[in-house]
Design an enzyme around this catalytic site. Structure first.
Site, PDB file in Angstrom:
ATOM      1  CB  THR A  72      -0.934  -0.012   1.233  1.00 40.84           C
ATOM      2  OG1 THR A  72      -1.752  -1.183   1.143  1.00 40.84           O
ATOM      3  CG2 THR A  72      -1.806   1.222   1.297  1.00 40.84           C
ATOM      4  CB  SER A 201       3.123  -6.646  -0.839  1.00 47.13           C
ATOM      5  OG  SER A 201       2.863  -6.971   0.496  1.00 47.13           O
ATOM      6  CB  ALA A 202       7.666  -8.966   1.926  1.00 46.34           C
ATOM      7  CB  CYS A 330      -8.481  -4.830   1.609  1.00 47.56           C
ATOM      8  SG  CYS A 330      -6.823  -5.379   1.346  1.00 47.56           S
TER       9      CYS A 330
END
Ligand code: PLP
Length: 383
Positions: A72, A201-202, A330
């Protein structure tokens, strides 16, 4: 109860190799990577090594990697940081099917008074490439932001084609891609695609939660969103989370290396899931491109079971030990139907019936089989 996790697009479990790296760095280091003394230098060396590994896995230069707190933040830094500097008065071209993070960044741009155009998609979630290119070439567009892979229905979007269409044009728009769901699932070719900015994103590739990566092509000027220290080349102040970043680098490297092999396996699982679902619930419908299409994520299957509410089904499946989601994680708490399915022309009731199943490294054929069996059983329950 042995749980069946088929929600790897929400997050995928931490890889043992990443966990080992996290703990080793946590135990060994106590310094701040910005300190000049020995403890600081040791932390800096670990951070440098992580940056090198990430850069090598993405086939870019170390100086082009910025660590953030997640996908994000990477998206916000890429989109707002590229557009908001005073020198760039132009607007944003994006899509109607971005992740909430991309939608949020677009809204901020809009609130700043700049124009934002959102490209629509067809019933299978596809962008019209000719329209995208024509709009992207308009002089009023300063940044184009198109996700590489959709997190809900799995469409792969033609980022490289747009990149090539923009290349070498005078005063062209910059190109950002949200590649959070693409990484480790399909090849991500930043240089070949001619993108200027890309977000990752990891935790979607077996790394820890709370680590993001922004690729910023050398020469692209960005304004930081936060003000503070000079970390991350002055683009992202704040002391870096060194153990988590080191673990993220390990996970990302492995995910990219194993991606092609996993993709073949996931494609087989997706086909099998779809075949079994059709057999047990003949009225099931697939959202997104056909199951064998090349422009879909290999690990994502989004379906609709008419007459059933997706969120109720998610809760019911959870009681049976099966973890899936209705649309994106989300948006799961929201009562609104998926914006992606609405953009695809689905009615609100249809969109509410959606269920997303996504695979990861640990998903096996029996997980798929058992999940379909449980789903079929729930479907038979009196309502
Ligand atoms: N972009 C996409 C396509 C995603 O799927 C996600 C996570 O769901 C994000 C961005 C946000 O990443 P993060 O959870 O690291 O902030």
């Amino acid at each position: 109860m042995q749980r069946i996790h088929l929600d790897h697009n929400a997050t995928t479990p931490l890889r043992p190799e990443a966990r080992a790296e996290f703990l080793a760095v946590l135990d060994a280091l106590g310094g701040n990577p910005s300190s000049v003394h020995a403890s600081g230098r040791a932390a800096r060396a670990v951070l440098d090594r992580a940056r090198e590994r990430v850069a090598a896995a993405l086939d870019v230069h170390e100086d082009e990697i910025v660590f953030t707190s997640g996908g994000t933040e990477a998206i916000h830094l890429g989109v707002l940081g590229a557009l908001l500097p005073a020198a760039r008065e132009r607007g944003l071209l994006t899509t109607a099917v971005e992740h909430a993070a991309g939608l949020g960044a677009a809204e901020t741009i809009e609130r700043s008074g700049r124009p934002v155009e959102r490209l629509g998609v067809d019933r299978e979630g596809r962008l019209d490439l000719a329209v995208a290119i024509e709009r992207a070439r308009r002089p009023a567009v300063g940044l184009v932001s198109i996700q590489a892979a959709n997190n809900e229905v799995g469409n792969l979007h033609p980022v490289g084609e747009v990149g090539h269409a923009l290349r070498d044009r005078p005063n062209r728009a910059l190109l950002h891609t949200d590649a959070v769901q693409a990484l480790g699932r399909v090849p991500v070719r930043l240089r070949e695609w001619k993108v200027d900015l890309a977000s990752f994103s990891a935790h979607k590739v077996g790394g820890p939660l709370g680590v993001g990566i922004l690729y910023r092509r050398k020469g692209v000027s960005l304004a930081p969103l936060l003000r503070g220290g000079g970390q991350e080349g002055g683009l992202r102040p704040g002391t870096e989370n060194v153990p988590a970043i080191a673990a993220a680098a390990v996970a990302l490297e492995l995910a990219v290396r194993e991606g092609p092999e996993q993709a073949v396996r996931w494609r087989g699982l997706a086909r099998e899931l779809w075949r079994q679902l059709l057999a047990s619930c003949p009225d099931v419908q697939l959202n997104g491109p056909p199951i064998d299409a090349d422009d879909r994520l290999p690990n994502t299957v989004n379906v609709m079971l008419p007459g059933l509410d997706g969120r109720t089904l998610v809760a019911r499946l959870d009681l049976e030990g099966v973890e899936v989601s209705a649309g994106s994680a989300c948006a799961s708490g929201s009562l609104e139907p998926s914006h992606v399915l609405l953009a695809m022309g689905r009615a609100r009731e249809e969109a509410r019936a959606a269920l997303r199943l996504s695979f990861g490294r640990t998903t096996r054929g029996e997980d798929v089989h058992n999940a379909v069996e449980i789903l079929g059983r729930i479907r038979q329950e009196p309502r």
